[in-house]
Design an enzyme around this catalytic site. Structure first.
Site, mmCIF file in Angstrom:
data_model
loop_
_atom_site.group_PDB
_atom_site.id
_atom_site.type_symbol
_atom_site.label_atom_id
_atom_site.label_comp_id
_atom_site.label_asym_id
_atom_site.label_seq_id
_atom_site.Cartn_x
_atom_site.Cartn_y
_atom_site.Cartn_z
ATOM 1 N N HIS A 33 -3.371 -2.760 10.143
ATOM 2 C CA HIS A 33 -2.838 -4.119 10.150
ATOM 3 C C HIS A 33 -1.602 -4.183 11.045
ATOM 4 O O HIS A 33 -0.817 -3.224 11.089
ATOM 5 C CB HIS A 33 -2.396 -4.557 8.748
ATOM 6 C CG HIS A 33 -3.511 -4.755 7.782
ATOM 7 N ND1 HIS A 33 -3.930 -5.990 7.358
ATOM 8 C CD2 HIS A 33 -4.295 -3.854 7.136
ATOM 9 C CE1 HIS A 33 -4.919 -5.850 6.492
ATOM 10 N NE2 HIS A 33 -5.159 -4.558 6.341
ATOM 11 N N ASP A 64 -3.629 -11.191 7.120
ATOM 12 C CA ASP A 64 -2.238 -11.247 6.654
ATOM 13 C C ASP A 64 -1.661 -12.637 6.898
ATOM 14 O O ASP A 64 -1.776 -13.174 8.004
ATOM 15 C CB ASP A 64 -1.413 -10.188 7.377
ATOM 16 C CG ASP A 64 -1.986 -8.797 7.166
ATOM 17 O OD1 ASP A 64 -1.496 -8.094 6.276
ATOM 18 O OD2 ASP A 64 -2.938 -8.426 7.889
ATOM 19 N N GLU A 124 -0.860 1.125 -6.432
ATOM 20 C CA GLU A 124 -0.016 0.874 -5.268
ATOM 21 C C GLU A 124 1.303 0.276 -5.735
ATOM 22 O O GLU A 124 1.423 -0.203 -6.868
ATOM 23 C CB GLU A 124 -0.674 -0.119 -4.295
ATOM 24 C CG GLU A 124 -1.965 0.331 -3.676
ATOM 25 C CD GLU A 124 -2.556 -0.745 -2.763
ATOM 26 O OE1 GLU A 124 -1.854 -1.746 -2.494
ATOM 27 O OE2 GLU A 124 -3.711 -0.593 -2.350
ATOM 28 N N HIS A 129 -1.242 -8.391 -2.332
ATOM 29 C CA HIS A 129 -2.260 -7.610 -1.639
ATOM 30 C C HIS A 129 -3.530 -7.730 -2.464
ATOM 31 O O HIS A 129 -3.637 -7.172 -3.558
ATOM 32 C CB HIS A 129 -1.834 -6.152 -1.515
ATOM 33 C CG HIS A 129 -2.850 -5.300 -0.830
ATOM 34 N ND1 HIS A 129 -2.935 -3.930 -1.008
ATOM 35 C CD2 HIS A 129 -3.849 -5.617 0.057
ATOM 36 C CE1 HIS A 129 -3.920 -3.453 -0.284
ATOM 37 N NE2 HIS A 129 -4.491 -4.454 0.373
ATOM 38 N N GLU A 181 0.820 -1.224 0.000
ATOM 39 C CA GLU A 181 0.000 0.000 0.000
ATOM 40 C C GLU A 181 0.842 1.256 0.000
ATOM 41 O O GLU A 181 0.515 2.243 0.661
ATOM 42 C CB GLU A 181 -1.030 0.015 1.145
ATOM 43 C CG GLU A 181 -2.331 -0.646 0.761
ATOM 44 C CD GLU A 181 -3.538 -0.188 1.598
ATOM 45 O OE1 GLU A 181 -3.647 1.010 1.930
ATOM 46 O OE2 GLU A 181 -4.367 -1.047 1.882
ATOM 47 N N ASP A 241 -0.968 -9.131 2.527
ATOM 48 C CA ASP A 241 -2.340 -8.930 2.993
ATOM 49 C C ASP A 241 -3.268 -9.652 2.022
ATOM 50 O O ASP A 241 -3.677 -9.097 1.008
ATOM 51 C CB ASP A 241 -2.655 -7.431 3.051
ATOM 52 C CG ASP A 241 -4.113 -7.152 3.418
ATOM 53 O OD1 ASP A 241 -4.819 -8.103 3.806
ATOM 54 O OD2 ASP A 241 -4.526 -5.982 3.311
ATOM 55 N N TYR A 263 -6.387 3.956 -9.513
ATOM 56 C CA TYR A 263 -5.887 3.582 -8.189
ATOM 57 C C TYR A 263 -4.653 2.697 -8.345
ATOM 58 O O TYR A 263 -4.713 1.631 -8.967
ATOM 59 C CB TYR A 263 -6.964 2.849 -7.398
ATOM 60 C CG TYR A 263 -6.504 2.449 -6.015
ATOM 61 C CD1 TYR A 263 -6.548 3.353 -4.963
ATOM 62 C CD2 TYR A 263 -5.995 1.178 -5.771
ATOM 63 C CE1 TYR A 263 -6.107 2.999 -3.698
ATOM 64 C CE2 TYR A 263 -5.558 0.811 -4.516
ATOM 65 C CZ TYR A 263 -5.611 1.717 -3.486
ATOM 66 O OH TYR A 263 -5.160 1.361 -2.242
#
Length: 294
Positions: free
Chosen positions: A269, A229, A95, A150, A56, A184, A93
């Site tokens: 997390h 996770d 990451e 993720h 992230e 994750d 979006y």
């Protein structure tokens, strides 16, 4: 005081093995970069680990990882390097995955951005794994591949299952037999119901060993109890190299005496971690990880 307490932690963990960690740092971008009270905790968390996977990372300027490396190296007794993926995601979006590691202990043999172009199953993954092959001369398992993930929560079942295809693809490219899948996965609560596990190949094939079980809470909020996770292993040599009982979460809220609100400002997390043995011991105890498939 915080630095002194962590020095003791470094001393203790160094005697046992190479610590490999994974942390969804939750929307790590400019807002967190400019808040020293948050950044300092992130650096403290990272400096506990010899290899740290961060997820992230939201940065369209390519400044975040170099900035974080500078902060980490100014804090740590041992210097770090890093490798990072391109910005990944659908539409606007995006990451990044990044691995921060100690070159004194490990080196990067190769990196590979999985293309997610499998015929008939294209674009199955929201953020395709950025795969890294590490060489680790001081551990029992001298090399290992880390495949990070993720997932998008609503697509967790499909994406975790897709890791099996990523694994097959990487095995065709590289000769390693030692694999660590971590990240994750959103692998619990409403996103992966108990009845859906039978549809996930990484779970129902016995050569894969899950170290973080379905009862472990990896979330910060007291109101949730979800094993999002995970750490999964494949490869007998790697499995037998695990320090017994070293797979766990790192509860930074408790370790640093934070309120829930303070901890949530860092992330929702907790990091997960595991250690590889640096000296050859009897592997009898380590073999019990074969029984940790949940």
């Amino acid at each position: 005081m915080l630095r002194a307490s962590l020095f003791l932690l470094f001393f203790l963990h160094a005697a046992f093995g190479l610590k490999i960690c994974s942390f969804n740092v939750r929307s790590f971008g400019e807002a967190k970069r400019t808040r020293p009270e948050i950044l300092d905790i992130i650096v403290e968390i990272m400096s506990r680990c010899d290899v740290m996977l961060l997820m992230e990372i939201k940065d369209n300027s390519n400044r975040m990882c170099p900035f974080l490396l500078e902060k980490l190296n100014s804090h740590s007794r041992e210097k770090y390097s890093y490798v990072a993926s391109e910005r990944l995601g659908r539409k606007s979006y995006k990451e990044q995955y990044a691995f921060f590691y100690k070159p004194k202990l490990v080196s990067v043999k190769q990196t590979y951005q999985y293309p997610d172009l499998q015929p008939g199953d294209e674009d199955a993954l929201s953020r395709e794994p950025f795969v890294v092959w590490f060489y680790s001369p001081k551990t029992v398992a001298k090399e290992f591949v880390i495949i990070p993930l993720h997932t998008t929560p609503e697509m967790a079942v499909r994406e975790i299952d897709e890791l099996y295809d990523v694994y097959l693809n990487v095995r065709q490219r590289w000769t390693s037999e030692n694999f660590i899948f971590m990240g994750d996965f959103n692998a619990g609560c409403g996103y992966v119901a108990r009845k859906r596990w039978k549809n996930i190949r990484l779970r129902n094939q016995t050569e894969f060993v899950w170290l973080i079980d379905d009862k472990t809470d990896t979330t910060v909020k007291a109101s949730t109890h979800c094993p999002y996770d995970r750490i999964v292993l494949r490869g007998d040599k790697l499995i037998n190299a695990i320090v017994p009982n070293s797979a766990r979460i790192f509860n930074f809220q408790s370790a640093f005496s934070m309120t829930e609100a303070q901890a949530l400002a860092v992330s929702d997390h907790f990091p997960v971690e595991v250690q590889l043995r640096t000296a050859r011991r009897s592997s009898t105890r380590a073999r019990r990880y074969r029984h940790l498939v949940v």
